[in-house]
Design an enzyme around this catalytic site. Structure first.
Site, PDB file in Angstrom:
ATOM      1  N   LYS A 143       0.955  -1.221   0.110  1.00  0.00           N
ATOM      2  CA  LYS A 143      -0.309  -0.142  -0.009  1.00  0.00           C
ATOM      3  C   LYS A 143       1.018   1.063   0.010  1.00  0.00           C
ATOM      4  CE  LYS A 143      -3.814   2.070   2.220  1.00  0.00           C
ATOM      5  NZ  LYS A 143      -3.942   3.420   1.819  1.00  0.00           N
ATOM      6  N   CYS A 453      25.930  15.512  41.223  1.00  0.00           N
ATOM      7  CA  CYS A 453      25.399  14.140  41.098  1.00  0.00           C
ATOM      8  C   CYS A 453      24.274  13.910  42.149  1.00  0.00           C
ATOM      9  CB  CYS A 453      26.443  12.921  41.300  1.00  0.00           C
ATOM     10  SG  CYS A 453      25.945  11.394  41.092  1.00  0.00           S
TER      11      CYS A 453
HETATM   12  S1  IVH Z   1      -6.408  -0.308  -4.803  1.00  0.00           S
HETATM   13  C1  IVH Z   1     -10.733  -0.148  -6.322  1.00  0.00           C
HETATM   14  N1  IVH Z   1      -3.820  -0.770  -4.393  1.00  0.00           N
HETATM   15  O1  IVH Z   1      -4.741   3.547  -0.909  1.00  0.00           O
HETATM   16  C2  IVH Z   1      -9.153  -0.307  -6.018  1.00  0.00           C
HETATM   17  N2  IVH Z   1      -4.774   1.099  -3.595  1.00  0.00           N
HETATM   18  O2  IVH Z   1      -6.594   3.832   1.165  1.00  0.00           O
HETATM   19  C3  IVH Z   1      -8.742   0.568  -4.828  1.00  0.00           C
HETATM   20  N3  IVH Z   1      -3.361   2.743  -2.490  1.00  0.00           N
HETATM   21  O3  IVH Z   1      -7.032   5.539  -2.640  1.00  0.00           O
HETATM   22  C4  IVH Z   1      -7.685   0.922  -4.537  1.00  0.00           C
HETATM   23  N4  IVH Z   1      -1.203   1.396  -2.800  1.00  0.00           N
HETATM   24  O4  IVH Z   1      -4.626   5.562  -3.255  1.00  0.00           O
HETATM   25  C5  IVH Z   1      -5.132   0.046  -4.193  1.00  0.00           C
HETATM   26  N5  IVH Z   1      -1.765  -1.372  -4.001  1.00  0.00           N
HETATM   27  C6  IVH Z   1      -2.430  -0.367  -3.906  1.00  0.00           C
HETATM   28  C7  IVH Z   1      -2.609   0.815  -3.372  1.00  0.00           C
HETATM   29  C8  IVH Z   1      -3.333   1.620  -3.138  1.00  0.00           C
HETATM   30  C9  IVH Z   1      -1.893   2.549  -2.321  1.00  0.00           C
HETATM   31  C10 IVH Z   1      -3.989   3.752  -1.960  1.00  0.00           C
HETATM   32  C11 IVH Z   1      -4.945   4.268  -3.208  1.00  0.00           C
HETATM   33  C12 IVH Z   1      -6.497   4.368  -2.501  1.00  0.00           C
HETATM   34  C13 IVH Z   1      -5.953   4.187  -1.116  1.00  0.00           C
HETATM   35  C14 IVH Z   1      -7.027   3.652  -0.063  1.00  0.00           C
END
Ligand code: IVH
Length: 726
Positions: A143, A453
């Protein structure tokens, strides 16, 4: 916008809502509880999005948000139209044209532990109409914590790039995205029959690049970026695309959200699974979670898992690994692999039901500094320790945090009673980032560092401070505290490694009068130990075995165990390789020490001094008499050259106040990474690490023009700590 007393009240209320739900009127008065939650969430949104300076952790924010969502689900009639849950956060800056997305850009639901993931798996199977016992395939990927982007390709050309906006409408940043080398301007979608596609991804800045950029800004006196995410989201919105290009953004694409042919019919045949779609993007030239980058070496960034158990394992591996990864992540994303099953699950108006974010444990939290106590270290340094109201941080409860020295406290203006921001990242010991000054009530008390101290019975011993050192030391420790710390260090894993002599056991033996010197550790009376409460024959025998084993240790361990200031593991090995018997060092002069490559002048002086003092020589002789080995062993002969480690052969110097560690810890860390600590800025200096309020040394290094200048964070990035290092 928020006055100081209002902020204090909102902060206090947030903590009550989070940690004392029973004290609130959860069940009798949901309306006022919901109003409270709305109020504090609005405040924290302002701190986070407007001020860019949150006072609670993301985890705490999410918990408050979830609490409100749950209450709203139970009492839909009480939902306020301006509740934070009713508003989709936007990232509109107003500087760009607004463009609608081809499909809505939804958010993700969050999970925090194995149970949450298992619950997700259960719901997925329910939505898909699958058996409870069925194993479902999931893709797990990083993420990314950067700026979200949506790219549209038409007829194989990049025609548009947009920010997330409110999820339906974003801002057109095509010109800026076109400046990113990792985004192909042409990509061969047509070979798969795809005429128009919308891809989702994240624009990121590598942590190392971010540090370099900040170091440069520091040099130029420009304001620093708070973190790589801020630098990335800012870069996406530059007016001048060449400025975007200069920020080192890289785009990772993780979702093929929309794909149609020329007749605008959906195309899914080349990819039946999420995994296929990512391979497809990778193949036609995009950076994806599959892409191998120099920034991650050990774990693959993505895995297709057969069942939720494997998902849980992979997520927890990444939780441990996150700091070694070259980009900022705030968790992992778990996605149902089959596109057909995804469509059976569908969407809520907030998130897809077929995906969930697994959020890593928060690394920052705020809590109150109750008091500051002083402790004596093994080299006699008086160390201030912050006593905190216990706070949960990245999986452990933190209540004591070192404040290092008087300079550290003064530089940060830390006061007793302050609300403080505490951070614990990866291998780094928890530390105080800063006090939250705007939450002060006026009742906070400045920390007074003792001049005398605090432990000496006479109350007459003045603390002393050596030139160029931050620590104040007790010159003649008679209270036993320094000796105690020496024993603790002597038996520790990186020194003599005597298992069974825990701090509590050492304290007990000292109280019984059994340990009055290091030598006593090697002539314990195991029959009497066996009779102690909580011991018995077996543990006494185990202790004997551990002590006997330690007696045979190679001499580099013994040298390291003596608490000679600055003498770390590496230098101990270098010394041990040079002598057949430890006491030969008595005959060495200063120059002889300095002949050893990587032994700097300060360390040379310390070891030289140690062996000039008769009481130390006597101590070693008595240790030998009770059976401790002082002869070079085969292991000692092995060259322990400093040709290993990321900073091998480099000279390094620290200047200014470090934020995350003491000078001593930093030097130790540098030495373990193979660097030699320099005594000043000269032509021979390779790296200068600059902390807060760096002065003349930085100027001198800049004037030389040959010295690499690092921030503290860059230094940490470049010197990952070895497993088990103390
Ligand atoms: S999938 C419908 N994959 O996290 C699909 N999001 O908290 C939804 N994000 O708005 C998103 N890495 O900006 C997806 N590998 C990843 C991601 C990711 C970062 C972000 C994205 C989303 C947010 C949600």
């Amino acid at each position: 916008m928020y006055a100081a007393d209002e902020q204090r009240a909102l902060y206090q209320l947030s903590k009550e809502l989070l940690y004392q739900p029973a004290a609130q009127t959860l069940f009798d008065d949901p309306a006022s509880r919901m109003a409270d939650l709305c109020k504090v969430l609005r405040y924290h949104e302002w701190r986070y999005y407007v001020q860019d300076d949150p006072v609670i952790s993301d985890f705490e924010f999410d918990q408050l948000f979830d609490l409100l969502r749950k209450l709203e689900a139970q009492h839909p009639e009480l939902v306020a139209p301006d509740s934070p849950t009713q508003r989709v956060a936007t990232d509109w800056s107003g500087a760009f044209e607004q463009v609608p997305h081809l499909t809505p850009m939804l958010s993700l639901d969050n999970s925090y532990d194995a149970q949450d993931l298992m619950d997700f798996d259960t719901s997925v199977k329910k939505w898909c109409g699958l058996d409870k016992e069925a194993k479902v395939e999931y893709c797990v990927e990083p993420k990314y914590d950067g700026g979200t982007i949506a790219l549209v390709y038409e007829n194989d050309r990049l025609v548009r790039a947009a920010t997330r906006g409110d999820g339906s409408v974003g801002e057109d940043i095509t010109a800026n995205i076109r400046s990113l080398k990792s985004v192909p301007l042409r990509a061969d979608f047509s070979q798969y029959g795809i005429y128009k596609a919308e891809l989702r991804g994240e624009a990121l800045i590598q942590k190392a690049f971010f540090e370099k950029m900040n170091a440069k800004r520091q040099e130029m006196g420009e304001p620093l970026f708070a973190n790589p995410r801020n630098a990335a989201t800012g870069a996406l919105r530059m007016k001048d695309p060449s400025e975007t290009a200069a920020r080192g953004l890289e785009a990772f694409l993780y979702q093929l959200g929309y794909a149609v042919n020329e007749q605008e019919q959906p195309v899914t045949h080349p990819f039946q699974t999420h995994d296929d779609s990512i391979h497809l993007l990778e193949k036609i030239g995009f950076k994806t979670p599959l892409t191998k980058t120099a920034a991650h070496q050990h774990l693959p960034a993505t895995r297709t898992c057969a069942g939720i158990e494997e998902v849980i394992r992979f997520c927890s591996e990444w939780q441990e690994y996150r700091d070694e990864y070259g980009y900022e992540l705030d968790g992992m994303v778990v996605k149902l692999n089959s596109i057909e099953l995804q469509s059976r699950c569908g969407y809520t108006n907030h998130h897809p039901r077929w995906a969930i974010a697994f959020k890593f444990k928060a690394r920052q939290a705020t809590t109150r500094l109750r008091d500051v106590e002083f402790q004596v270290g093994k080299t006699g340094a008086i160390t201030p320790v912050a006593k905190l109201e216990p706070v949960h941080l990245a999986g452990v409860t933190v209540s004591n945090v070192s404040l290092h020295n008087a300079d550290f406290i003064a530089a940060k203006d830390i006061r007793i009673g302050d609300q403080v921001l505490v951070e614990r990242a990866g291998d780094v010991i928890p530390y105080i980032v800063k006090p939250l000054e705007e939450l002060r009530t006026g009742a906070e008390i400045p920390v007074v560092f003792p001049e005398i101290c605090p432990f000496d019975a006479s109350g007459q011993v003045r603390l002393q401070r050596a030139e160029e050192e931050a620590a104040w030391r007790c010159p003649s420790c008679t209270c036993g505290r320094q000796d105690y710390q020496k024993y603790v260090f002597h038996v520790s894993k990186s020194a003599m490694d005597i298992e069974g002599l825990s701090k509590a056991t050492l304290e007990r033996f000292i109280q019984l009068g059994w340990i009055r010197s290091l030598v006593d550790l090697y002539r314990l009376d195991y029959d009497r130990i066996a009779e102690l409460d909580g011991f018995g024959k077996k543990s006494a025998e185990n202790l004997r075995a551990a002590v006997e084993k330690a007696k045979k240790n190679p001499i580099h361990r013994l040298l390291h165990s003596l608490s000679i200031h600055h003498l770390g593991q590496k230098a101990s090995k270098l010394l041990a390789a040079e002598v057949q018997h430890v006491l030969e060092l008595r005959n060495w002069d200063l120059e002889r020490y300095q002949e050893i490559k990587d032994v700097g002048p300060v360390l040379a002086q310390n070891v030289f001094q140690f062996f000039q003092e008769e009481q130390n020589v006597q101590l070693l002789k008595v240790l030998e008499a009770v059976g401790v080995n002082l002869h070079q062993t085969e292991e000692d002969k092995k060259p322990a050259s400093n040709t290993e480690g990321p900073l091998a052969g480099k000279t390094i110097l620290f200047t200014g106040t470090l934020e995350q560690m003491s000078r001593e810890q930093a030097e130790k860390r540098a030495a373990s990474a193979g660097a030699t600590i320099a005594s000043g800025v000269s032509k021979n200096l390779n790296i200068l690490v600059v902390g807060a309020k760096a002065g003349s040394k930085l100027k001198k290094a800049e004037a030389l023009g040959t010295v690499t200048i690092w921030t503290e964070a860059a230094f940490m990035e470049q010197t990952p700590v070895e497993e088990g290092a103390s």
